[in-house]
Enzyme design. Structure first.
Site, PDB file in Angstrom:
ATOM      1  CB  ILE A  55      39.530  33.792  36.965  1.00 25.36           C
ATOM      2  CG1 ILE A  55      38.637  33.748  35.724  1.00 25.36           C
ATOM      3  CG2 ILE A  55      39.173  34.969  37.861  1.00 25.36           C
ATOM      4  CD1 ILE A  55      37.182  33.412  36.014  1.00 25.36           C
ATOM      5  CG  ASN A 101      28.769  41.754  47.171  1.00 25.81           C
ATOM      6  OD1 ASN A 101      28.225  42.794  46.824  1.00 25.81           O
ATOM      7  ND2 ASN A 101      30.032  41.712  47.585  1.00 25.81           N
ATOM      8  CG  ASP A 105      33.775  40.883  44.115  1.00 26.76           C
ATOM      9  OD1 ASP A 105      34.082  41.550  43.112  1.00 26.76           O
ATOM     10  OD2 ASP A 105      32.837  41.191  44.883  1.00 26.76           O
ATOM     11  N   GLY A 135      32.941  29.416  47.302  1.00 30.09           N
ATOM     12  CA  GLY A 135      33.911  29.844  48.306  1.00 30.09           C
ATOM     13  C   GLY A 135      33.181  30.370  49.533  1.00 30.09           C
ATOM     14  CE1 TYR A 177      28.157  35.690  49.607  1.00 26.53           C
ATOM     15  CE2 TYR A 177      27.236  35.455  47.417  1.00 26.53           C
ATOM     16  CZ  TYR A 177      27.585  36.255  48.487  1.00 26.53           C
ATOM     17  OH  TYR A 177      27.339  37.608  48.435  1.00 26.53           O
TER      18      TYR A 177
HETATM   19  N1  AR6 Z   1      40.681  32.806  40.321  1.00 27.56           N
HETATM   20  C1  AR6 Z   1      39.790  31.809  40.188  1.00 27.56           C
HETATM   21  N2  AR6 Z   1      39.026  31.366  41.199  1.00 27.56           N
HETATM   22  C2  AR6 Z   1      39.195  31.953  42.403  1.00 27.56           C
HETATM   23  C3  AR6 Z   1      40.098  33.011  42.636  1.00 27.56           C
HETATM   24  C4  AR6 Z   1      40.873  33.448  41.514  1.00 27.56           C
HETATM   25  N3  AR6 Z   1      41.752  34.446  41.606  1.00 27.56           N
HETATM   26  N4  AR6 Z   1      40.003  33.383  43.937  1.00 27.56           N
HETATM   27  C5  AR6 Z   1      39.094  32.583  44.513  1.00 27.56           C
HETATM   28  N5  AR6 Z   1      38.596  31.714  43.598  1.00 27.56           N
HETATM   29  P1  AR6 Z   1      34.378  33.206  46.245  1.00 27.56           P
HETATM   30  P2  AR6 Z   1      31.431  33.098  46.331  1.00 27.56           P
HETATM   31  C6  AR6 Z   1      37.579  30.659  43.734  1.00 27.56           C
HETATM   32  O1  AR6 Z   1      34.475  33.130  47.724  1.00 27.56           O
HETATM   33  O2  AR6 Z   1      31.483  31.823  47.084  1.00 27.56           O
HETATM   34  C7  AR6 Z   1      33.050  37.856  47.778  1.00 27.56           C
HETATM   35  O3  AR6 Z   1      33.326  38.547  48.958  1.00 27.56           O
HETATM   36  C8  AR6 Z   1      37.281  30.152  45.123  1.00 27.56           C
HETATM   37  O4  AR6 Z   1      38.260  29.220  45.552  1.00 27.56           O
HETATM   38  O5  AR6 Z   1      35.261  34.139  45.525  1.00 27.56           O
HETATM   39  O6  AR6 Z   1      30.496  33.213  45.161  1.00 27.56           O
HETATM   40  C9  AR6 Z   1      31.922  38.489  46.982  1.00 27.56           C
HETATM   41  O7  AR6 Z   1      31.961  39.883  47.063  1.00 27.56           O
HETATM   42  C10 AR6 Z   1      35.936  29.476  44.894  1.00 27.56           C
HETATM   43  O8  AR6 Z   1      36.140  28.191  44.308  1.00 27.56           O
HETATM   44  O9  AR6 Z   1      32.865  33.568  45.768  1.00 27.56           O
HETATM   45  C11 AR6 Z   1      30.717  37.912  47.663  1.00 27.56           C
HETATM   46  O10 AR6 Z   1      30.405  38.640  48.839  1.00 27.56           O
HETATM   47  C12 AR6 Z   1      35.274  30.378  43.839  1.00 27.56           C
HETATM   48  O11 AR6 Z   1      36.347  31.175  43.289  1.00 27.56           O
HETATM   49  C13 AR6 Z   1      31.147  36.514  48.022  1.00 27.56           C
HETATM   50  O12 AR6 Z   1      32.570  36.569  48.134  1.00 27.56           O
HETATM   51  C14 AR6 Z   1      34.216  31.310  44.408  1.00 27.56           C
HETATM   52  O13 AR6 Z   1      34.601  31.727  45.693  1.00 27.56           O
HETATM   53  C15 AR6 Z   1      30.789  35.531  46.946  1.00 27.56           C
HETATM   54  O14 AR6 Z   1      31.099  34.234  47.383  1.00 27.56           O
END
Ligand code: AR6
Length: 173
Positions: free
Chosen positions: A14, A27, A37, A122, A124
């Site tokens: 993204i 978060n 993030d 991810g 969460y």
């Molecule tokens: N581009 C697009 N999607 C991505 C990327 C990227 N570069 N990297 C990961 N994803 P997550 P959550 C996807 O864990 O579950 C953080 O520590 C990933 O594969 O990023 O909402 C925050 O600070 C998954 O499908 O977010 C919070 O503490 C999606 O993005 C916590 O993680 C979301 O995964 C939030 O957890």
């Protein structure tokens, strides 16, 4: 523009997407973390954390906007998704609010194009099919009654997410 033309899927990172706003699955502290993030903060640069520190956090389901700094995107909309706890702690409604509030903030800032990651899917631990259905349902309902944003891209990190979005879109368009 017809509703199906306004929503698309993209597999990739993204932080590289050329849109006016990208959404960050943050978060409640808004002070950075892992997953998307971490990638967004690394790509945007340290000025992003400095702006986030001024915001005072973001309750689960709400959204906050910052500049995009070194990203192609002009804005970053930060939202805190729910941590999956089995589904009986209000997780579906909280996740739906992330999409509604992020889209409303985009409209308020005249954003024409916005990209979402799969919020909560991810770290969460939200079940992917359920989360993608909520994302698609809330986005289509919002676009149906709002002209802006014109276009929404769901950015999928991996084929499991891509397939789940495709199934959810096929079922609702
Ligand atoms: N581009 C697009 N999607 C991505 C990327 C990227 N570069 N990297 C990961 N994803 P997550 P959550 C996807 O864990 O579950 C953080 O520590 C990933 O594969 O990023 O909402 C925050 O600070 C998954 O499908 O977010 C919070 O503490 C999606 O993005 C916590 O993680 C979301 O995964 C939030 O957890």
């Amino acid at each position: 523009m017809a509703l199906p033309m306004r929503v698309s899927l993209l597999e990739g990172d993204i932080t590289k997407v050329q849109v006016e706003a990208i959404v960050n699955a943050a978060n409640t502290s808004l002070l950075g973390g892992g997953g998307v993030d971490g990638a967004i903060h690394r790509a945007a640069g340290p000025e992003l954390l400095a702006e986030c520190r001024t915001l005072g956090g973001c309750p689960t389901g709400e959204a906050r906007i910052t500049g995009g700094y070194r990203l192609p995107a002009k804005y970053i909309i930060h939202t805190a998704g729910p941590i999956w706890g089995g589904g009986d702690r209000g997780e579906p409604e909280l996740l739906a609010r992330c999409y509604r509030n992020s889209l409303a903030l985009a409209t308020k800032h005249q954003v024409r194009s916005i990209a979402f990651p799969a919020i909560s899917c991810g770290i969460y631990g939200y079940p992917i099919q359920d989360a993608c259905q909520i994302a698609v349902r809330e986005t289509l309902a919002y676009l149906d009654t709002n002209e802006l944003p014109e276009r929404v891209t769901f950015v999928c990190f991996g084929s499991e997410i891509y397939d789940a979005y495709q199934a959810a879109l096929n079922a609702s368009l």
